[in-house]
Write an enzyme that holds these catalytic residues in place. Structure first.
Site, PDB file in Angstrom:
ATOM      1  CD  GLU A 147      -3.141   0.951   1.888  1.00  0.00           C
ATOM      2  OE1 GLU A 147      -3.648  -0.243   2.105  1.00  0.00           O
ATOM      3  OE2 GLU A 147      -3.906   1.829   2.216  1.00  0.00           O
ATOM      4  NE  ARG A 148      -2.293   5.238  -0.333  1.00  0.00           N
ATOM      5  CZ  ARG A 148      -3.343   5.844  -1.169  1.00  0.00           C
ATOM      6  NH1 ARG A 148      -3.103   6.054  -2.390  1.00  0.00           N
ATOM      7  NH2 ARG A 148      -4.780   6.149  -0.736  1.00  0.00           N
ATOM      8  CG  ASN A 194      -5.409  -0.151   5.881  1.00  0.00           C
ATOM      9  OD1 ASN A 194      -5.977   0.129   6.818  1.00  0.00           O
ATOM     10  ND2 ASN A 194      -4.904   0.548   4.688  1.00  0.00           N
ATOM     11  CD  GLU A 275      -7.956   5.918   5.964  1.00  0.00           C
ATOM     12  OE1 GLU A 275      -7.091   4.997   5.985  1.00  0.00           O
ATOM     13  OE2 GLU A 275      -7.574   7.095   5.405  1.00  0.00           O
ATOM     14  NE  ARG A 308      -0.800   4.156  11.799  1.00  0.00           N
ATOM     15  CZ  ARG A 308      -1.399   4.446  10.713  1.00  0.00           C
ATOM     16  NH1 ARG A 308      -2.784   3.932  10.522  1.00  0.00           N
ATOM     17  NH2 ARG A 308      -1.001   5.269   9.933  1.00  0.00           N
ATOM     18  NE  ARG A 319      -8.519  13.045   7.191  1.00  0.00           N
ATOM     19  CZ  ARG A 319      -7.878  12.436   6.152  1.00  0.00           C
ATOM     20  NH1 ARG A 319      -8.295  12.660   5.203  1.00  0.00           N
ATOM     21  NH2 ARG A 319      -6.877  11.634   6.059  1.00  0.00           N
ATOM     22  CE  LYS A 343      -1.176   8.473   8.709  1.00  0.00           C
ATOM     23  NZ  LYS A 343      -1.860   8.311   7.728  1.00  0.00           N
ATOM     24  CG  ASP A 348      -3.129  10.744   5.256  1.00  0.00           C
ATOM     25  OD1 ASP A 348      -2.125  10.314   5.893  1.00  0.00           O
ATOM     26  OD2 ASP A 348      -3.572  10.239   4.652  1.00  0.00           O
ATOM     27  CD  GLU A 376      -0.700   8.144   1.092  1.00  0.00           C
ATOM     28  OE1 GLU A 376      -0.235   7.857   1.871  1.00  0.00           O
ATOM     29  OE2 GLU A 376      -2.086   8.414   0.883  1.00  0.00           O
ATOM     30  CG  HIS A 511      -6.085  15.480   1.340  1.00  0.00           C
ATOM     31  ND1 HIS A 511      -6.121  14.791   0.329  1.00  0.00           N
ATOM     32  CD2 HIS A 511      -5.902  14.588   2.265  1.00  0.00           C
ATOM     33  CE1 HIS A 511      -6.307  13.388   0.555  1.00  0.00           C
ATOM     34  NE2 HIS A 511      -6.242  13.194   1.951  1.00  0.00           N
TER      35      HIS A 511
HETATM   36  C1  BDP Z   1      -3.220   7.230   4.324  1.00  0.00           C
HETATM   37  C2  BDP Z   1      -3.131   6.403   3.137  1.00  0.00           C
HETATM   38  C3  BDP Z   1      -3.849   5.181   3.407  1.00  0.00           C
HETATM   39  C4  BDP Z   1      -3.145   4.506   4.746  1.00  0.00           C
HETATM   40  C5  BDP Z   1      -3.768   5.482   5.784  1.00  0.00           C
HETATM   41  C6  BDP Z   1      -3.297   5.049   7.071  1.00  0.00           C
HETATM   42  O1  BDP Z   1      -3.827   6.896   2.163  1.00  0.00           O
HETATM   43  O2  BDP Z   1      -3.357   4.189   2.286  1.00  0.00           O
HETATM   44  O3  BDP Z   1      -4.059   3.192   4.743  1.00  0.00           O
HETATM   45  O4  BDP Z   1      -2.988   6.588   5.400  1.00  0.00           O
HETATM   46  O5  BDP Z   1      -2.125   5.697   7.413  1.00  0.00           O
HETATM   47  O6  BDP Z   1      -2.113   8.302   3.996  1.00  0.00           O
HETATM   48  O7  BDP Z   1      -3.823   4.296   7.822  1.00  0.00           O
END
Ligand code: BDP
Length: 699
Positions: A147-148, A194, A275, A308, A319, A343, A348, A376, A511
């Site tokens: 992912e990413r 994920n 998410e 997290r 957000r 983060k 994000d 990303e 974003h």
């Molecule tokens: C976002 C990404 C996504 C990640 C999410 C995360 O787009 O793919 O799953 O963060 O950090 O930046 O959980």
């Protein structure tokens, strides 16, 4: 066949020339796999080390293979109980390397070798790590995709049908661990946040053991991301409620199973109720109840839970406020082996965000910063962007939470709060590409993450300087290496993140990407079936009167989550730093900026400057040709072309789109757009400019 003499002479000459050419080219080819660790031939050194262990053997091997110091020197390696040393800290002396841990000796060995390569003379000092746990988070899926990830497939996984461990796997994992050790990284989360519940299936855990065995001799501990509903989804239980006795029993058994395979297993990383991921709230429990259940189970094994704080719901009106709103009330409720992973920014991993207001606000809870090494939101592995300056900006930001000087660094490394554990995470940019990270300069981000995790006071200039010298060793004959190469390349790297901000999201914009690939511009992108907080208009709020997200006291009041005097400073448009202007304020197009220009003109200028900066990088790199091997030169040159085209696409897409609202001219002295807005709206920016990146995300 008999060749006629003249022809044969020419032929031989030609043949020889081709051979010479091939030899030179091969000698000058470098696929980057050695990272910053390429070796010069060593001189002899005698190592004295009473203890024996795999980590110490590696320290000895590194020193013997890489020694550039006095020929025949004698060096002692010893574990001491020197109280001035903290964690894996080490002391370098003329006669030896001392640490309280074996890993510390290995880090000391790498530091000494680094200093020899850099010709630094003062090799007697103490170095203590800022953070106890310096961890890479791999967002790798069991099927081998990442992912990413923009550097090929996973180095750990290639599908559950292929779990056999090959000698090639072992070699790669060992190289990976060694690279981490060389910069002090001591933990690795092997799978995506994920997380598939299947991660904890016995056959996958067997492979985890093999990986852990390969990483251990370099002092790298293994961690896993876990899916909170594993008890139900994998274990077949009726629920995954963290207070349910059967659920607790399931996790206990699972933990025992893991620790039997990996006795020094580090612990779990959890993305919960975020998410669409499951979490304790699905059962009416809090984040604290969920995290503590796992923490209690891992405690007897000395394991930790990295929980997290990346949470937000689709209904909240801002957000940026949500992580704080959910976690601040829970301060003090977490076990001491839980660390809340936050983060760097409140949204994000954008090219620029202010720091997350959770730093310093959680005073009775361990907090760790999460940085994103994979790009990303910064051009994937196509753009040259040195992220060290961005992380430095965050670490040095003053939260004012405990008075002036309460920087994010000090709020998280134990200097201010009495945290049981201190840690920092970086979302890895590593894949199977032969150069590991897709772009040769993206290696610098892996390097910088490790160096900052070890010493969060380091400056980016120093880090860039080290990395360039270690990575691009000059030919002995190179003339003007300092001014012709090091200096301009360092300058380019240090400028590169600001350039990316300029050509994509200047003045606090954030974003505004087209679609979920997070690559090119899409301030217009707002399909009806997508959550509004995933669409750019939610973030830029452009309309005929102005642009920007009002987060002041009269807006969403996210400024109120920061401590004074910062909250008031951000709240007032006059004192809010312009780099964050449109993050915190909705600003009229004619607002007078510090430069004397209107906001609209300033915006146009920033985009234009960004494009020009990248064009300048092209020149810098072309001039560096004589200093670099052909392979890396050509690769970076080609990527810079992509980046230049992308920068133009960003500028044109954003300015032409925002112009529909501002109804003002792009200042005449600036270069005009070259694309039509309608065209940019109709294409996938990843396909438009050439090099595909992140194939997994294109599918
Ligand atoms: C976002 C990404 C996504 C990640 C999410 C995360 O787009 O793919 O799953 O963060 O950090 O930046 O959980």
């Amino acid at each position: 066949m008999i060749l006629k003499a003249p022809f044969s002479g020419k032929f031989i000459l030609l043949f020889t020339l081709v051979l010479v050419f091939i030899t030179i080219t091969v000698a000058r080819a470098n696929n980057g796999h050695e990272l910053w660790l390429s070796k010069a031939s060593p001189t002899s050194v005698e190592i004295v080390c009473k203890r024996k262990s795999p980590i110490l053997s590696n320290a000895i091997k590194e020193l013997q293979d890489g020694w550039q110091g006095k020929k025949g020197a004698k060096l002692v390696l010893a574990v001491t109980d020197d109280k001035t040393l903290k964690g894996d800290g080490f002391r370098l002396e003329k006669e030896g390397i001392y640490s309280r841990t074996e890993a510390g000796i290995l880090y000391g060995a790498f530091e000494l070798l680094r200093r020899q390569s850099l010709n630094l003379s003062d090799n007697r000092f103490v170095s203590n790590p800022s953070y106890e746990l310096r961890v890479l988070n791999h967002w790798d899926n069991l099927n081998g995709s990442i992912e990413r990830g923009y550097a090929g497939r996973s180095i750990f996984w290639r599908g559950e049908k292929d779990l056999n461990v090959s000698s090639k796997d072992l070699e790669l994992w060992q190289q990976y661990a060694r690279a981490n050790a060389s910069i002090g990284i001591n933990g690795s989360v092997l799978n995506n946040v994920n997380s598939s519940p299947r991660m904890l299936a016995p056959e996958n855990l067997k492979r985890v053991k093999a990986i852990a065995d390969a990483l251990r001799p370099y002092g790298v501990r293994t961690y896993l991301s876990v899916n909170f509903s594993s008890p139900a989804a994998l274990g077949g239980l009726k629920t995954s409620d963290p207070l349910d006795q059967e659920v607790i029993k399931w996790w206990k058994n699972k933990a025992s199973e893991i620790y039997k395979l990996v006795p020094d297993f580090g612990g779990f990383l959890v993305k919960a109720n975020s998410e669409g991921q499951p979490g304790p709230q699905d059962f009416g429990r809090t984040h604290a109840e969920g995290a503590n259940m796992l923490a209690d189970i891992l405690k007897p094994f000395n394991g930790i839970v990295m929980w997290r704080a990346f949470v937000y719901s689709s209904t909240d009106k801002d957000r940026a406020r949500q992580a704080y709103s959910e976690f601040k009330p829970l301060d003090g409720q977490f076990r001491d082996n839980v660390i809340i992973q936050v983060k760097n920014g409140p949204i994000d991993f954008q090219p620029r965000e202010p720091f997350s207001p959770l730093f310093g606000a959680l005073k009775k809870t361990s907090v760790m910063p999460e940085f994103q090494v994979t790009q990303e939101y910064l051009g994937h592995s196509n753009h040259l962007v040195f992220l060290s300056t961005m992380w430095e900006e965050c670490l040095k930001s003053d939260t004012y939470q405990e008075g002036k000087g309460s920087t994010v660094a000090r709020c998280t490394d134990g200097s201010i709060f009495n945290q049981k554990h201190t840690a920092v995470a970086g979302v890895a940019n590593i894949g199977l590409d032969s150069n590991w990270t897709g772009h040769h300069f993206a290696q610098a981000n892996w390097y910088a993450f490790g160096r900052l995790a070890w010493d969060n006071t380091l400056g980016s200039e120093k880090i860039a300087n080290e990395w360039i010298r270690l990575t691009f060793k000059p030919a002995k004959s190179a003339v003007n290496w300092e001014n012709g190469f090091i200096e301009p390349i360092r300058k380019m790297m240090l400028e590169s993140r600001e350039a990316a901000v300029n050509y994509s999201m200047p003045l606090g914009l954030h974003h505004i990407f087209s679609a979920n690939h997070h690559y090119g511009p899409g301030p217009w992108w707002a399909p009806a079936n997508v959550r509004v907080d995933w669409t750019p208009p939610y973030y830029h709020q452009a309309e005929s009167n102005g642009i920007g997200f009002d987060r002041t006291k009269s807006g969403s009041n996210s400024v109120g989550q920061y401590a004074e005097p910062l909250a008031s400073q951000l709240n007032d448009i006059k004192s809010c730093p312009e780099i964050y202007l449109l993050w915190f304020h909705h600003v009229p197009w004619d607002y007078k900026m510090k430069s004397g220009r209107t906001l609209w003109d300033e915006l146009c200028n920033k985009y234009d400057i960004g494009v020009n900066q990248v064009r300048e990088f092209q020149k810098v790199w072309d001039k560096a040709e004589q200093f670099v091997d052909t392979e890396r030169f050509a690769h970076v040159q080609s990527r810079l072309k992509v980046q230049t085209r992308d920068a133009q696409v960003w500028k044109d897409g954003c300015l032409l789109y925002f112009q529909q609202f501002s109804k003002r001219r792009i200042p005449y002295e600036l270069e005009r757009p070259v694309y039509e807005l309608d065209f940019l709206k109709s294409v996938n920016p990843m396909q438009l400019t050439g090099k595909p990146s992140g194939e997994e995300w294109m599918k």
